[in-house]
Design an enzyme around this catalytic site. Structure first.
Site, PDB file in Angstrom:
ATOM      1  N   TYR A  53      87.435  39.793  68.937  1.00 51.96           N
ATOM      2  CA  TYR A  53      87.531  41.176  69.374  1.00 51.96           C
ATOM      3  C   TYR A  53      86.697  42.067  68.458  1.00 51.96           C
ATOM      4  O   TYR A  53      86.361  41.705  67.331  1.00 51.96           O
ATOM      5  CB  TYR A  53      88.987  41.631  69.392  1.00 51.96           C
ATOM      6  CG  TYR A  53      89.210  42.913  70.166  1.00 51.96           C
ATOM      7  CD1 TYR A  53      88.806  43.015  71.494  1.00 51.96           C
ATOM      8  CD2 TYR A  53      89.794  44.023  69.577  1.00 51.96           C
ATOM      9  CE1 TYR A  53      88.996  44.186  72.208  1.00 51.96           C
ATOM     10  CE2 TYR A  53      89.998  45.199  70.290  1.00 51.96           C
ATOM     11  CZ  TYR A  53      89.583  45.268  71.596  1.00 51.96           C
ATOM     12  OH  TYR A  53      89.755  46.433  72.302  1.00 51.96           O
ATOM     13  N   ASN A 127      95.968  49.904  79.587  1.00 50.79           N
ATOM     14  CA  ASN A 127      95.308  49.737  80.885  1.00 50.79           C
ATOM     15  C   ASN A 127      95.281  50.995  81.755  1.00 50.79           C
ATOM     16  O   ASN A 127      94.235  51.306  82.334  1.00 50.79           O
ATOM     17  CB  ASN A 127      95.951  48.576  81.647  1.00 50.79           C
ATOM     18  CG  ASN A 127      95.593  47.230  81.045  1.00 50.79           C
ATOM     19  OD1 ASN A 127      94.650  47.116  80.279  1.00 50.79           O
ATOM     20  ND2 ASN A 127      96.351  46.206  81.385  1.00 50.79           N
ATOM     21  N   SER A 154      93.009  42.389  87.789  1.00 56.12           N
ATOM     22  CA  SER A 154      93.514  42.567  86.431  1.00 56.12           C
ATOM     23  C   SER A 154      94.417  43.789  86.385  1.00 56.12           C
ATOM     24  O   SER A 154      94.532  44.551  87.358  1.00 56.12           O
ATOM     25  CB  SER A 154      92.352  42.746  85.454  1.00 56.12           C
ATOM     26  OG  SER A 154      91.675  43.974  85.731  1.00 56.12           O
ATOM     27  N   VAL A 156      93.924  46.581  84.605  1.00 59.06           N
ATOM     28  CA  VAL A 156      93.078  47.760  84.778  1.00 59.06           C
ATOM     29  C   VAL A 156      92.652  47.890  86.232  1.00 59.06           C
ATOM     30  O   VAL A 156      92.657  48.985  86.810  1.00 59.06           O
ATOM     31  CB  VAL A 156      91.839  47.670  83.859  1.00 59.06           C
ATOM     32  CG1 VAL A 156      90.843  48.790  84.198  1.00 59.06           C
ATOM     33  CG2 VAL A 156      92.241  47.787  82.405  1.00 59.06           C
ATOM     34  N   GLY A 241      84.505  44.916  79.432  1.00 58.74           N
ATOM     35  CA  GLY A 241      85.054  43.622  79.045  1.00 58.74           C
ATOM     36  C   GLY A 241      84.082  42.499  79.318  1.00 58.74           C
ATOM     37  O   GLY A 241      83.023  42.695  79.929  1.00 58.74           O
ATOM     38  N   PHE A 265      82.319  50.996  77.623  1.00 59.37           N
ATOM     39  CA  PHE A 265      83.521  51.792  77.374  1.00 59.37           C
ATOM     40  C   PHE A 265      84.483  50.989  76.531  1.00 59.37           C
ATOM     41  O   PHE A 265      84.772  49.829  76.815  1.00 59.37           O
ATOM     42  CB  PHE A 265      84.213  52.186  78.689  1.00 59.37           C
ATOM     43  CG  PHE A 265      85.525  52.899  78.463  1.00 59.37           C
ATOM     44  CD1 PHE A 265      85.546  54.237  78.108  1.00 59.37           C
ATOM     45  CD2 PHE A 265      86.736  52.217  78.583  1.00 59.37           C
ATOM     46  CE1 PHE A 265      86.753  54.890  77.869  1.00 59.37           C
ATOM     47  CE2 PHE A 265      87.955  52.866  78.349  1.00 59.37           C
ATOM     48  CZ  PHE A 265      87.950  54.204  77.993  1.00 59.37           C
ATOM     49  N   LYS A 323     100.786  40.494  84.439  1.00 59.18           N
ATOM     50  CA  LYS A 323     100.811  40.552  82.978  1.00 59.18           C
ATOM     51  C   LYS A 323     101.927  39.689  82.405  1.00 59.18           C
ATOM     52  O   LYS A 323     102.968  39.477  83.021  1.00 59.18           O
ATOM     53  CB  LYS A 323     101.013  42.010  82.561  1.00 59.18           C
ATOM     54  CG  LYS A 323     100.817  42.275  81.072  1.00 59.18           C
ATOM     55  CD  LYS A 323      99.377  42.159  80.640  1.00 59.18           C
ATOM     56  CE  LYS A 323      98.539  43.308  81.171  1.00 59.18           C
ATOM     57  NZ  LYS A 323      97.142  43.232  80.702  1.00 59.18           N
TER      58      LYS A 323
END
Length: 335
Positions: A53, A127, A154, A156, A241, A265, A323
């Protein structure tokens, strides 16, 4: 108390984290003790465990960056009542049954008793604002405009479909498997397509050659260019992502002959730059929608902290339908 700690990072995320027992802390002056009710495992959390990350905490660390809890105790000078529902502070190691935080700045949440709504509020910090800002910060959109996104099933992606619909926007949602199509249509997606080399042609047919000025990419690799081919000349693609694990790839023709702009972003930058008032505005409206049940995302399964290894393994696996959440429950919800 119990919390999920890791002292190293490695390629198999569930191998580096474990649930340990520690002494429950006591809040000092101006502080509160919060009992965690639910905390999600996001892709960024998994990448943090593997060391991939963009921002890594010093080791040893406690996992988790968001969640929801109730005030379980207060320090001197704090008037906040015990039992108050609050967001866990961002980036504080939320995979913990208890944590201490300053009372000042805590976001108080609407009081609800439904366990399902509480779990939905646990996913408020990352999210929903990402989806909100992707729709607001890059291209000025009007009611009736189209946008396109991949990884649409997903967290988001599902929030983006619902928020876009509330604003009168129309969505093309791109997924990687046929089984993901129906759930997105059920929450209001206008067009849902499985990704492929002829994506641009199928999007043009489905939207009657609509001019799509905003594309949202969470996959990277060749998927970025497939989104770029779908947006109109002068359009913008925003990447947030890299689910494929590959760098974003856009053909020179998209830049040179179609004037496509590629932006990035990262929510962490927004947190650094947005005023407290702006953050409260965004989170206040999102929290209200979630508390009312008007903004939701699917939960695949819940696990107690004691099963953190199984939970992280499940969050790392493909083919989930929602999730993975950590809770203070004693038994996991089966997938």
């Amino acid at each position: 108390m119990k919390r999920a700690e890791y002292a190293r990072r490695g390629p198999v995320p569930q191998d580096v984290i474990e649930c340990v027992t520690r002494e429950t802390p006591t809040p000092g002056a101006g502080e509160v003790l919060i009992e965690m009710l639910a905390a999600p495992i996001n892709p960024s959390d998994v990448l943090t465990l593997t060391g991939r990350y963009g921002m890594l905490p010093p080791l040893p660390a406690v996992g988790g960056n968001e969640g929801v809890g109730r005030i379980a105790g207060v320090g001197e000078g704090v008037t906040m009542p015990s039992g108050q529902l609050v967001l866990l502070p961002v980036g504080t190691g939320t995979w913990s049954s208890h944590l201490v935080a300053p009372a000042a700045g805590l976001m108080v949440l609407p009081e609800i008793t439904s366990p399902e709504r509480v779990q939905q509020l646990a996913m408020l910090t990352v999210n929903p604002p990402t989806a909100w800002l992707l729709l607001s910060e890059f291209v000025t959109l009007a009611s009736g405009d189209w946008i396109i996104q991949n990884a649409a099933n997903s967290g988001v992606g599902e929030y983006l479909v619902q928020l876009a619909r509330r604003r009168g926007l129309r969505t093309v949602s791109v997924v990687r498997r046929e089984s993901a199509v129906a759930p997105l249509l059920a929450i209001g997606g206008d067009v849902v397509l499985v990704d492929g080399p002829d994506l641009a042609k199928r999007v043009a047919t489905a939207t009657h050659n609509a001019k799509i000025r905003l594309g949202v990419d969470a996959v990277g690799g060749g998927a970025t260019d497939r989104i770029a081919q779908c947006v109109t000349v002068g359009g913008t693609v925003v990447n947030y992502g890299a689910l494929s694990g590959d760098p974003c790839t856009i053909a020179p023709a998209s830049f040179v002959f179609r004037d496509i702009t590629l932006r990035g972003f990262w929510l962490a930058f927004w947190f650094r730059n947005a005023t407290v008032q702006r953050q409260q505005e965004v989170f206040g409206e999102l929290a209200t929608l979630i508390a009312r049940g008007e903004l939701v995302t699917r939960v695949h399964a819940t696990y107690p902290l004691e099963q953190i290894k199984d939970a992280v393994a499940a969050a790392s696996a493909g083919g989930r339908d929602g999730k993975i959440l950590l809770t203070t429950a004693t038994t996991p919800t089966p997938p």
